[in-house]
Design a protein around this motif. Structure first.
Motif, PDB file in Angstrom:
ATOM      1  N   UNK A 176       0.805  -1.213   0.000  1.00  0.00           N
ATOM      2  CA  UNK A 176       0.000   0.000   0.000  1.00  0.00           C
ATOM      3  C   UNK A 176       0.835   1.259   0.000  1.00  0.00           C
ATOM      4  N   UNK A 177       1.655   1.447   1.023  1.00  0.00           N
ATOM      5  CA  UNK A 177       2.497   2.636   1.105  1.00  0.00           C
ATOM      6  C   UNK A 177       3.666   2.535   0.128  1.00  0.00           C
ATOM      7  N   UNK A 194      -7.069  -9.264  -1.104  1.00  0.00           N
ATOM      8  CA  UNK A 194      -7.205  -8.281  -0.029  1.00  0.00           C
ATOM      9  C   UNK A 194      -6.354  -7.039  -0.258  1.00  0.00           C
ATOM     10  N   UNK A 195      -5.464  -7.060  -1.240  1.00  0.00           N
ATOM     11  CA  UNK A 195      -4.647  -5.880  -1.548  1.00  0.00           C
ATOM     12  C   UNK A 195      -5.378  -4.860  -2.411  1.00  0.00           C
ATOM     13  N   UNK A 196      -6.452  -5.284  -3.080  1.00  0.00           N
ATOM     14  CA  UNK A 196      -7.103  -4.437  -4.077  1.00  0.00           C
ATOM     15  C   UNK A 196      -7.743  -3.187  -3.479  1.00  0.00           C
ATOM     16  N   UNK A 220      -1.665  -3.089  -7.393  1.00  0.00           N
ATOM     17  CA  UNK A 220      -2.447  -4.329  -7.451  1.00  0.00           C
ATOM     18  C   UNK A 220      -3.630  -4.176  -8.401  1.00  0.00           C
ATOM     19  N   UNK A 221      -3.865  -5.234  -9.172  1.00  0.00           N
ATOM     20  CA  UNK A 221      -4.984  -5.315 -10.108  1.00  0.00           C
ATOM     21  C   UNK A 221      -5.450  -6.764 -10.126  1.00  0.00           C
ATOM     22  N   UNK A 222      -6.689  -6.977 -10.517  1.00  0.00           N
ATOM     23  CA  UNK A 222      -7.197  -8.350 -10.587  1.00  0.00           C
ATOM     24  C   UNK A 222      -6.289  -9.199 -11.478  1.00  0.00           C
ATOM     25  N   UNK A 228      -6.075  -3.103   9.670  1.00  0.00           N
ATOM     26  CA  UNK A 228      -7.089  -2.418   8.854  1.00  0.00           C
ATOM     27  C   UNK A 228      -6.508  -1.155   8.230  1.00  0.00           C
ATOM     28  N   UNK A 229      -6.685  -1.010   6.934  1.00  0.00           N
ATOM     29  CA  UNK A 229      -6.118   0.136   6.199  1.00  0.00           C
ATOM     30  C   UNK A 229      -7.113   0.597   5.145  1.00  0.00           C
TER      31      UNK A 229
END
Length: 286
Positions: A41-42, A69-71, A77-79, A225-226
């Motif tokens: 994420x960061x 869960x990264x989406x 991140x992409x499908x 949680x983010x």
């Protein structure tokens, strides 16, 4: 798009930087080497921002692969990239931003044994991992090698922080009141370090996080949680601190420990630089 020689493409790509930075400062970015530990994420948004500013060499360290869960927050991140290695996806996307960019990929975790080998040969290190023991190793190693390092945090519900360490600044573990300062990372000490994040989860309830989430996290039944805007704003701020460390403009100083870029998107003053009243920060409250 018609083929354009890379150096011409680079010059064309960053014309809008001028007027804000000088050609000499752009050359500093082009020659800079930045290591980012974590491409999630960061780390993902930090890498994208560094590439779009024209940083010439990036080292991406991440052993993980993308999952569903990264989406919700991770900009790399992409499908279509689920189950693909994060570091390799980062290299592909970064090269699509700047084909001239030199991207080194390392698919390993940072440990006491490999830290000096992985983190050397760079100008700035960005700690974008979510493992608190790895963070201690990263910042200890950076300090030992005389390399500036950047710490980040993203904390429920809408909080985060960014702080720079330099060879002359307060050490990371002192700035964060870690019990591990100048102590060996024994199994017992590693347990104490990891407990800091449990206490942060509990404190987050007083800041608006859901009590059931904090309870589940401490029990090991829920992930951290983010929310996307918080993770990405923290990453953008980390990239800007790296920018300041690279161009070294006297009137544009980084937030060096114990000074902290504090983020709380639920506050009227969503982003501000703070100096701790007691001289250091309680990491369980950040």
């Amino acid at each position: 798009m018609p083929l354009i020689e890379n150096s011409q493409l680079y010059n064309n790509s960053f014309t809008r930087n001028f007027g804000i930075i000088t050609s000499e400062e752009q050359a500093k970015l082009r020659n800079a080497r930045v290591t980012v530990v974590g491409a999630g994420g960061v780390g993902g948004i930090t890498l994208i921002q560094l590439a779009r500013m024209g940083v010439g060499k990036l080292h991406v360290i991440d052993q993980d692969s993308f999952e569903e869960s990264n989406l919700n927050r991770q900009m790399l991140s992409f499908v279509s990239k689920i189950n693909s290695p994060k570091a390799e996806v980062a290299k592909e996307i970064l090269h699509d931003i700047n084909p001239e960019l030199e991207v080194k990929v390392t698919r390993e975790f940072v440990t006491e044994e490999n830290a000096r080998d992985l983190l050397g040969d760079t100008d700035v290190i960005v700690d974008a991992t979510d493992n608190l023991v790895a963070r201690v190793i990263i910042h200890r190693t950076a300090a030992d090698m005389g390399i500036p390092s950047i710490w980040i945090a993203v904390t429920p519900p809408f909080r985060g922080g960014v702080m720079c360490m330099t060879p002359d600044s307060m050490p990371y573990e002192v700035a964060m009141r870690h019990p591990s300062y100048q102590q060996p990372l024994t199994p017992e000490m590693r347990k104490k370090i990891n407990q800091i994040k449990d206490e942060r989860a509990k404190y987050s309830v007083s800041q608006g996080a859901l009590p059931e989430w904090a309870d589940a996290y401490v029990k090991g039944e829920a992930p951290w949680a983010v929310l996307a805007p918080v993770a990405n704003i923290v990453g953008v701020l980390a990239s800007f601190e790296a920018f300041k460390l690279i161009i070294q403009r006297p009137d544009l100083l980084p937030a060096v420990a114990p000074n902290l870029v504090k983020v709380n998107l639920a506050s009227v003053q969503m982003v501000q630089v703070e100096t701790p009243a007691e001289g250091s920060w309680d990491n369980t409250l950040l």
